[in-house]
Enzyme design. Structure first.
Site, short mmCIF file in Angstrom:
data_model
loop_
_atom_site.label_atom_id
_atom_site.label_comp_id
_atom_site.label_asym_id
_atom_site.label_seq_id
_atom_site.Cartn_x
_atom_site.Cartn_y
_atom_site.Cartn_z
N LYS A 156 -8.23 -6.07 -57.47
CA LYS A 156 -7.78 -6.26 -58.83
C LYS A 156 -6.62 -5.32 -59.11
O LYS A 156 -6.49 -4.34 -58.38
CB LYS A 156 -8.91 -6.04 -59.82
CG LYS A 156 -9.44 -4.59 -59.84
CD LYS A 156 -10.33 -4.37 -61.00
CE LYS A 156 -9.60 -3.71 -62.14
NZ LYS A 156 -9.46 -2.27 -62.03
N HIS A 186 -15.29 -4.29 -57.21
CA HIS A 186 -16.19 -3.40 -56.47
C HIS A 186 -17.52 -3.15 -57.20
O HIS A 186 -18.50 -2.76 -56.59
CB HIS A 186 -15.49 -2.10 -56.06
CG HIS A 186 -15.35 -1.10 -57.17
ND1 HIS A 186 -14.37 -1.17 -58.11
CD2 HIS A 186 -16.08 0.00 -57.47
CE1 HIS A 186 -14.50 -0.15 -58.95
NE2 HIS A 186 -15.53 0.57 -58.58
N LYS A 190 -21.94 -2.60 -55.86
CA LYS A 190 -22.78 -1.41 -56.08
C LYS A 190 -24.24 -1.81 -55.90
O LYS A 190 -24.68 -2.85 -56.40
CB LYS A 190 -22.56 -0.85 -57.49
CG LYS A 190 -21.20 -0.16 -57.66
CD LYS A 190 -21.05 0.41 -59.04
CE LYS A 190 -19.65 0.89 -59.31
NZ LYS A 190 -19.37 2.27 -58.94
N GLU A 224 -16.49 7.03 -68.46
CA GLU A 224 -15.97 7.87 -67.37
C GLU A 224 -15.54 9.23 -67.90
O GLU A 224 -14.96 9.31 -68.99
CB GLU A 224 -14.75 7.19 -66.73
CG GLU A 224 -15.07 5.89 -66.05
CD GLU A 224 -13.84 5.35 -65.34
OE1 GLU A 224 -13.69 5.63 -64.15
OE2 GLU A 224 -13.03 4.68 -66.00
N ASP A 243 -8.32 -3.24 -67.41
CA ASP A 243 -8.75 -2.44 -66.25
C ASP A 243 -10.26 -2.51 -66.02
O ASP A 243 -10.72 -2.47 -64.89
CB ASP A 243 -8.32 -0.98 -66.49
CG ASP A 243 -8.56 -0.09 -65.29
OD1 ASP A 243 -8.12 -0.47 -64.19
OD2 ASP A 243 -9.20 0.98 -65.44
N HIS A 248 -15.05 -5.66 -64.44
CA HIS A 248 -16.34 -5.02 -64.18
C HIS A 248 -17.39 -5.30 -65.27
O HIS A 248 -18.51 -5.70 -64.98
CB HIS A 248 -16.18 -3.50 -64.04
CG HIS A 248 -15.15 -3.09 -63.04
ND1 HIS A 248 -14.91 -3.78 -61.88
CD2 HIS A 248 -14.27 -2.04 -63.02
CE1 HIS A 248 -13.95 -3.17 -61.18
NE2 HIS A 248 -13.55 -2.12 -61.87
N LYS A 348 -12.29 6.40 -71.05
CA LYS A 348 -11.96 7.50 -70.13
C LYS A 348 -11.94 8.81 -70.91
O LYS A 348 -11.83 8.81 -72.14
CB LYS A 348 -10.58 7.24 -69.50
CG LYS A 348 -10.60 6.10 -68.49
CD LYS A 348 -9.44 6.18 -67.52
CE LYS A 348 -9.35 4.98 -66.63
NZ LYS A 348 -10.32 4.99 -65.53
C1 BG6 Z 1 -11.42 0.74 -61.23
C2 BG6 Z 1 -10.52 1.06 -62.38
O1 BG6 Z 1 -11.47 -0.65 -61.01
O2 BG6 Z 1 -12.74 1.21 -61.51
C3 BG6 Z 1 -10.52 2.55 -62.64
O3 BG6 Z 1 -9.20 0.63 -62.07
C4 BG6 Z 1 -11.93 3.07 -62.84
O4 BG6 Z 1 -9.72 2.88 -63.78
C5 BG6 Z 1 -12.82 2.61 -61.69
O5 BG6 Z 1 -11.87 4.48 -62.88
C6 BG6 Z 1 -14.26 2.96 -61.97
O6 BG6 Z 1 -15.02 2.70 -60.82
P1 BG6 Z 1 -16.32 3.55 -60.49
O7 BG6 Z 1 -16.88 2.90 -59.28
O8 BG6 Z 1 -15.86 4.95 -60.28
O9 BG6 Z 1 -17.19 3.42 -61.70
#
Ligand code: BG6
Length: 504
Positions: A156, A186, A190, A224, A243, A248, A348
């Site tokens: 992505k 991704h 998980k 985050e 994003d 997600h 964030k």
């Molecule tokens: C990514 C985003 O797809 O996922 C990032 O581009 C984000 O901005 C990240 O920090 C979060 O992934 P995870 O696995 O750390 O929760």
């Protein structure tokens, strides 16, 4: 545990070899698959990038990456040497045909050497602007032609809006079969996210309750602690909605809301998820400013350390209106979910990393106790704690009928001693095995864009309207609370998940 399930030789190519993703995620994931005997015995990895570098220096950089980021810790040097003897660097410009003809030569020689045509995987770990160029290079040089053996993996962002995503899908469809295209999200790899499917569909006890008769609301929060760091250049043109929410969080929503597929088969699962996306109520322009709250962090402190404001981050425009926080209320308009709000939040520079799904059940109609009864709640924590807990009422020991809410907990850490595979390990193995279940199909990506387009349009029309600011190290703008207030008084305090306990 499946081991060496793939018997064919495998030829892996990573475009964007010197990028962060390769060093932090892909090579550590491949290395871990290797040491756990999950990779096929015969494999080679070609890393392609523009920069000139010595092979030894390149490998050393990747080893440092494994040592720093791999879940299995510092690499065992003999194993690393064995693994890295199959690692090659190919210097080449993605814009030049010679890069692809050289790659083809390597791939063909590899087949000759193995006396059979193996599986080919081409991973696009590059900036999105190279996707078409690389896809075209592979196509014109006939490197990725066999529908059953050859695959491309695309990271992505898949497009920047519905129109560009559609264009990209059409572009790729002219060069590859859909079953060759693995669009990665991704989160779907998980372990805890995969477990939601098991939890929902292997435990029949929850199914009768999984609807608007018993569920009051659902909250999906991915918070985050990190800010945008060095990714300001990308992020400023993206923002939290593109994003995180478009991919997600909407995917998490799909897993929570989907109907059971008739079998655990990729297309059936993807159909069921797509159906959810299609049923999400489309927001009108006015609804956007009522149902979606956006925020941007200003300078603050995280864990006692000063933390910059978003506009002071590298490569971020000084007057940027890009959102770093979103709280959005969606409804899934079908029989099962009518009128149940799904509240998605992400941000964030929050006080800590917390990703949880909360299924809040309704209050019991049986009012036989004198004291208040706290409604049941199921909390699925995705990270950093991996756990599932069910909140229920219990009698406090003693002579009186006094009630207290308690948690029934399942934690991965207590239940399993093995360290959990990283999302990229699961996903890379799935690509090699040709299993697209956890990847986004073309129509899924487009449907997800359709959900967020009204929000993107309204925000781009009114870039400053209701853009709220929050200090780094706080839980987002206070305005976001207004969205959850009608439900917040039903939430029980659970100290681990501070985000959920903020009360009016
Ligand atoms: C990514 C985003 O797809 O996922 C990032 O581009 C984000 O901005 C990240 O920090 C979060 O992934 P995870 O696995 O750390 O929760």
């Amino acid at each position: 545990m499946k081991k060496h399930k793939i018997h064919s030789p495998v030829f892996i190519t990573i475009f964007g070899a010197s990028g962060d993703l390769t060093r932090r995620k892909l090579i550590p994931a491949l290395y871990n698959l290797f040491i756990e005997h999950q990779l096929p015995v015969i494999f080679e990895i070609y890393c392609v990038d523009f920069m000139a570098t010595e092979l030894a220096a390149f490998k050393k950089n990747l080893l440092d990456g494994v040592n720093e980021f791999s879940r299995t810790g510092v690499a065992e040097i003999t194993l690393w040497n064995e693994f890295s003897s199959k690692l090659f660097y190919l210097q080449g410009d993605f814009l030049e045909g010679s890069t692809f003809s050289k790659l083809r030569e390597h791939a063909d020689n590899y087949d000759i050497q193995n006396q059979r045509r193996g599986i080919r995987m081409f991973y696009f770990a590059t900036a999105p602007r190279f996707i078409e160029t690389i896809a075209d290079g592979l196509y014109k040089n006939k490197i990725c032609m066999r529908p059953l053996l050859d695959r491309i993996v695309i990271e992505k962002p898949f497009g920047t809006n519905l129109e560009t995503a559609k264009k990209l899908n059409i572009f790729l469809a002219k060069r590859f079969y859909e079953k060759q295209i693995y669009r990665i999200d991704h989160y779907l790899g998980k372990e805890t996210v995969q477990n939601i499917m098991a939890f929902r569909f292997a435990n029949y006890v929850f199914e009768p309750l999984w609807n608007n008769k018993y569920i009051d609301h659902v909250q999906i929060s991915v918070g985050e602690q990190v800010g945008v760091g060095k990714r300001g250049g990308y992020y400023d043109g993206s923002g939290a909605l593109r994003d995180m929410i478009q991919n997600h969080l909407l995917q998490l929503l799909c897993i929570v809301a989907m109907d059971a597929p008739s079998a655990y088969k990729a297309e059936l699962i993807r159909d069921a998820k797509t159906k959810v996306l299609k049923n999400i109520r489309v927001l009108g322009e006015k609804d956007v400013f009522k149902s979606v709250v956006r925020g941007q962090y200003t300078a603050g402190a995280i864990n006692g350390k000063p933390s910059p404001g978003y506009r002071q981050e590298e490569q971020v425009a000084p007057g940027s209106t890009t959102e770093t926080f979103v709280a959005a209320k969606f409804f899934v308009d079908n029989k099962r979910w009518r009128d149940v709000p799904f509240i998605l939040t992400t941000g964030k520079s929050l006080p800590k990393q917390v990703s949880v799904i909360v299924i809040q059940f309704k209050d019991s109609p049986n009012k036989i106790f004198k004291t208040d009864v706290v409604p049941n709640r199921l909390v699925i924590s995705i990270q950093p704690e991996l756990e599932i807990s069910l909140l229920f009422e219990s009698k406090v020991p003693g002579l009186e009928m006094k009630l207290q809410a308690v948690d029934m907990d399942f934690t991965y850490q207590e239940a399993y001693s093995e360290s959990l595979p990283e999302a990229y390990e699961a996903l890379l193995l799935d690509v090699l095995e040709g299993d697209p279940t956890l990847f986004m199909r073309a129509d899924q990506v487009e449907e997800a864009w359709k959900v967020v387009m009204p929000i993107l349009n309204a925000w781009s029309k009114y870039p400053k309207k209701k853009l709220h600011f929050y200090k780094a190290g706080t839980w987002g703008p206070s305005e976001a609370l207004a969205l959850i207030k009608p439900y917040a008084n039903k939430w029980f305090q659970l100290p681990r998940y501070e985000r959920l306990v903020e009360k009016s």
